[in-house]
Design a protein around this motif. Structure first.
Motif, PDB file in Angstrom:
ATOM      1  N   PHE A  72      55.562 -57.193  31.055  1.00 47.34           N
ATOM      2  CA  PHE A  72      54.931 -56.505  29.926  1.00 47.34           C
ATOM      3  C   PHE A  72      55.064 -55.002  30.082  1.00 47.34           C
ATOM      4  O   PHE A  72      55.198 -54.483  31.182  1.00 47.34           O
ATOM      5  N   TRP A  73      55.037 -54.305  28.944  1.00 46.11           N
ATOM      6  CA  TRP A  73      55.061 -52.845  28.911  1.00 46.11           C
ATOM      7  C   TRP A  73      53.632 -52.328  28.923  1.00 46.11           C
ATOM      8  O   TRP A  73      52.747 -52.936  28.324  1.00 46.11           O
ATOM      9  N   LEU A  74      53.444 -51.196  29.588  1.00 40.59           N
ATOM     10  CA  LEU A  74      52.122 -50.590  29.661  1.00 40.59           C
ATOM     11  C   LEU A  74      52.266 -49.075  29.688  1.00 40.59           C
ATOM     12  O   LEU A  74      53.136 -48.545  30.382  1.00 40.59           O
ATOM     13  N   ASN A  75      51.442 -48.380  28.904  1.00 37.96           N
ATOM     14  CA  ASN A  75      51.386 -46.928  28.978  1.00 37.96           C
ATOM     15  C   ASN A  75      50.513 -46.551  30.167  1.00 37.96           C
ATOM     16  O   ASN A  75      49.433 -47.114  30.353  1.00 37.96           O
ATOM     17  N   VAL A  76      50.999 -45.590  30.955  1.00 42.21           N
ATOM     18  CA  VAL A  76      50.313 -45.176  32.176  1.00 42.21           C
ATOM     19  C   VAL A  76      50.049 -43.681  32.099  1.00 42.21           C
ATOM     20  O   VAL A  76      50.942 -42.908  31.740  1.00 42.21           O
ATOM     21  N   ASP A  77      48.826 -43.277  32.428  1.00 37.98           N
ATOM     22  CA  ASP A  77      48.450 -41.866  32.495  1.00 37.98           C
ATOM     23  C   ASP A  77      48.176 -41.512  33.944  1.00 37.98           C
ATOM     24  O   ASP A  77      47.528 -42.266  34.665  1.00 37.98           O
ATOM     25  N   ILE A  78      48.669 -40.347  34.361  1.00 36.35           N
ATOM     26  CA  ILE A  78      48.381 -39.820  35.691  1.00 36.35           C
ATOM     27  C   ILE A  78      47.835 -38.412  35.492  1.00 36.35           C
ATOM     28  O   ILE A  78      48.479 -37.583  34.856  1.00 36.35           O
ATOM     29  N   TRP A  79      46.641 -38.133  36.020  1.00 34.21           N
ATOM     30  CA  TRP A  79      45.939 -36.879  35.767  1.00 34.21           C
ATOM     31  C   TRP A  79      45.978 -35.929  36.955  1.00 34.21           C
ATOM     32  O   TRP A  79      46.156 -36.350  38.086  1.00 34.21           O
ATOM     33  N   GLY A  80      45.779 -34.643  36.663  1.00 38.13           N
ATOM     34  CA  GLY A  80      45.591 -33.629  37.697  1.00 38.13           C
ATOM     35  C   GLY A  80      46.858 -33.288  38.451  1.00 38.13           C
ATOM     36  O   GLY A  80      47.962 -33.308  37.907  1.00 38.13           O
ATOM     37  N   PHE A  81      46.684 -32.977  39.746  1.00 38.53           N
ATOM     38  CA  PHE A  81      47.828 -32.549  40.554  1.00 38.53           C
ATOM     39  C   PHE A  81      48.868 -33.645  40.688  1.00 38.53           C
ATOM     40  O   PHE A  81      50.061 -33.379  40.816  1.00 38.53           O
ATOM     41  N   ARG A  82      48.455 -34.904  40.640  1.00 39.04           N
ATOM     42  CA  ARG A  82      49.420 -36.002  40.722  1.00 39.04           C
ATOM     43  C   ARG A  82      50.293 -36.068  39.470  1.00 39.04           C
ATOM     44  O   ARG A  82      51.418 -36.570  39.522  1.00 39.04           O
ATOM     45  N   SER A  90      44.600 -50.444  18.686  1.00 36.57           N
ATOM     46  CA  SER A  90      44.115 -50.370  20.064  1.00 36.57           C
ATOM     47  C   SER A  90      45.233 -50.747  21.025  1.00 36.57           C
ATOM     48  O   SER A  90      46.205 -51.402  20.639  1.00 36.57           O
ATOM     49  N   GLU A  91      45.093 -50.304  22.257  1.00 28.07           N
ATOM     50  CA  GLU A  91      46.036 -50.663  23.303  1.00 28.07           C
ATOM     51  C   GLU A  91      45.351 -50.518  24.658  1.00 28.07           C
ATOM     52  O   GLU A  91      44.431 -49.721  24.816  1.00 28.07           O
ATOM     53  N   MET A  92      45.834 -51.293  25.609  1.00 31.18           N
ATOM     54  CA  MET A  92      45.392 -51.142  26.991  1.00 31.18           C
ATOM     55  C   MET A  92      46.233 -50.049  27.630  1.00 31.18           C
ATOM     56  O   MET A  92      47.431 -49.970  27.394  1.00 31.18           O
ATOM     57  N   ARG A  93      45.601 -49.203  28.446  1.00 30.50           N
ATOM     58  CA  ARG A  93      46.290 -48.132  29.176  1.00 30.50           C
ATOM     59  C   ARG A  93      45.834 -48.168  30.625  1.00 30.50           C
ATOM     60  O   ARG A  93      44.708 -48.563  30.912  1.00 30.50           O
ATOM     61  N   LEU A  94      46.705 -47.737  31.489  1.00 27.12           N
ATOM     62  CA  LEU A  94      46.377 -47.632  32.904  1.00 27.12           C
ATOM     63  C   LEU A  94      46.199 -46.163  33.255  1.00 27.12           C
ATOM     64  O   LEU A  94      47.103 -45.359  33.025  1.00 27.12           O
ATOM     65  N   SER A  95      45.034 -45.803  33.775  1.00 26.54           N
ATOM     66  CA  SER A  95      44.824 -44.480  34.361  1.00 26.54           C
ATOM     67  C   SER A  95      45.095 -44.634  35.846  1.00 26.54           C
ATOM     68  O   SER A  95      44.260 -45.171  36.583  1.00 26.54           O
ATOM     69  N   ALA A  96      46.278 -44.196  36.265  1.00 26.74           N
ATOM     70  CA  ALA A  96      46.712 -44.418  37.649  1.00 26.74           C
ATOM     71  C   ALA A  96      46.111 -43.376  38.579  1.00 26.74           C
ATOM     72  O   ALA A  96      46.222 -42.177  38.338  1.00 26.74           O
ATOM     73  N   ASP A  97      45.484 -43.844  39.633  1.00 26.62           N
ATOM     74  CA  ASP A  97      44.977 -42.966  40.686  1.00 26.62           C
ATOM     75  C   ASP A  97      46.077 -42.671  41.701  1.00 26.62           C
ATOM     76  O   ASP A  97      46.101 -41.609  42.308  1.00 26.62           O
ATOM     77  N   TYR A  98      46.972 -43.644  41.888  1.00 24.88           N
ATOM     78  CA  TYR A  98      48.046 -43.514  42.866  1.00 24.88           C
ATOM     79  C   TYR A  98      49.337 -44.072  42.308  1.00 24.88           C
ATOM     80  O   TYR A  98      49.329 -45.000  41.497  1.00 24.88           O
ATOM     81  N   PHE A  99      50.439 -43.505  42.765  1.00 23.90           N
ATOM     82  CA  PHE A  99      51.749 -44.092  42.515  1.00 23.90           C
ATOM     83  C   PHE A  99      52.615 -43.852  43.746  1.00 23.90           C
ATOM     84  O   PHE A  99      52.460 -42.849  44.443  1.00 23.90           O
TER      85      PHE A  99
END
Length: 129
Positions: free
Chosen positions: A50-60, A95-104
């Protein structure tokens, strides 16, 4: 209820960096489109990914822009959340599910070579000496 997610996938396009104002403070967010596959067997036959939109915040976010490119295979870990908005053309609620990634982490199978940064403390102490 917290919805933790972790998975390995491939970027469908190069990530983009967007400035966002949150509580009056400017922050950066990297936006990625990732395909999380479900490989079965040694031949790597995809059995329903499946496809998923991923957000990564801040310095990462800036690091993601620097090291991740279209096609890169990486591991992502973070929190799932539901986003809702009103479609401007139709007026329908979307609507959509999104992943707020803490790590990659980049899959080493996709890496040609690695150059490590010097430790900041070591560089500063070398300058002082």
């Amino acid at each position: 209820m917290i919805n933790e997610f972790s998975g390995i996938g491939n970027l469908g396009k190069n990530p983009t960096l967007t400035p966002v104002v949150v509580d009056g403070e400017s922050r950066k967010v990297a936006n990625l489109r990732v395909y999380f596959d479900r490989p079965v067997g040694d031949d790597f036959k995809d059995k329903g990914g499946f496809w998923l939109n991923v957000d990564i915040w801040g310095f990462r976010a800036e690091e993601a822009i620097r090291v991740l490119k279209k096609g890169a295979r990486a591991y992502f870990s973070g929190t799932m959340r539901m986003e809702e908005w009103t479609d401007e053309e139709s007026g329908e609620i979307r609507s959509e599910m999104r992943l707020s990634a803490d790590y990659f982490f980049i899959d080493s199978m996709c890496v040609e070579n690695v150059i490590y940064r010097e430790k900041k403390q070591q560089v500063e102490s070398d300058v002082a000496a």
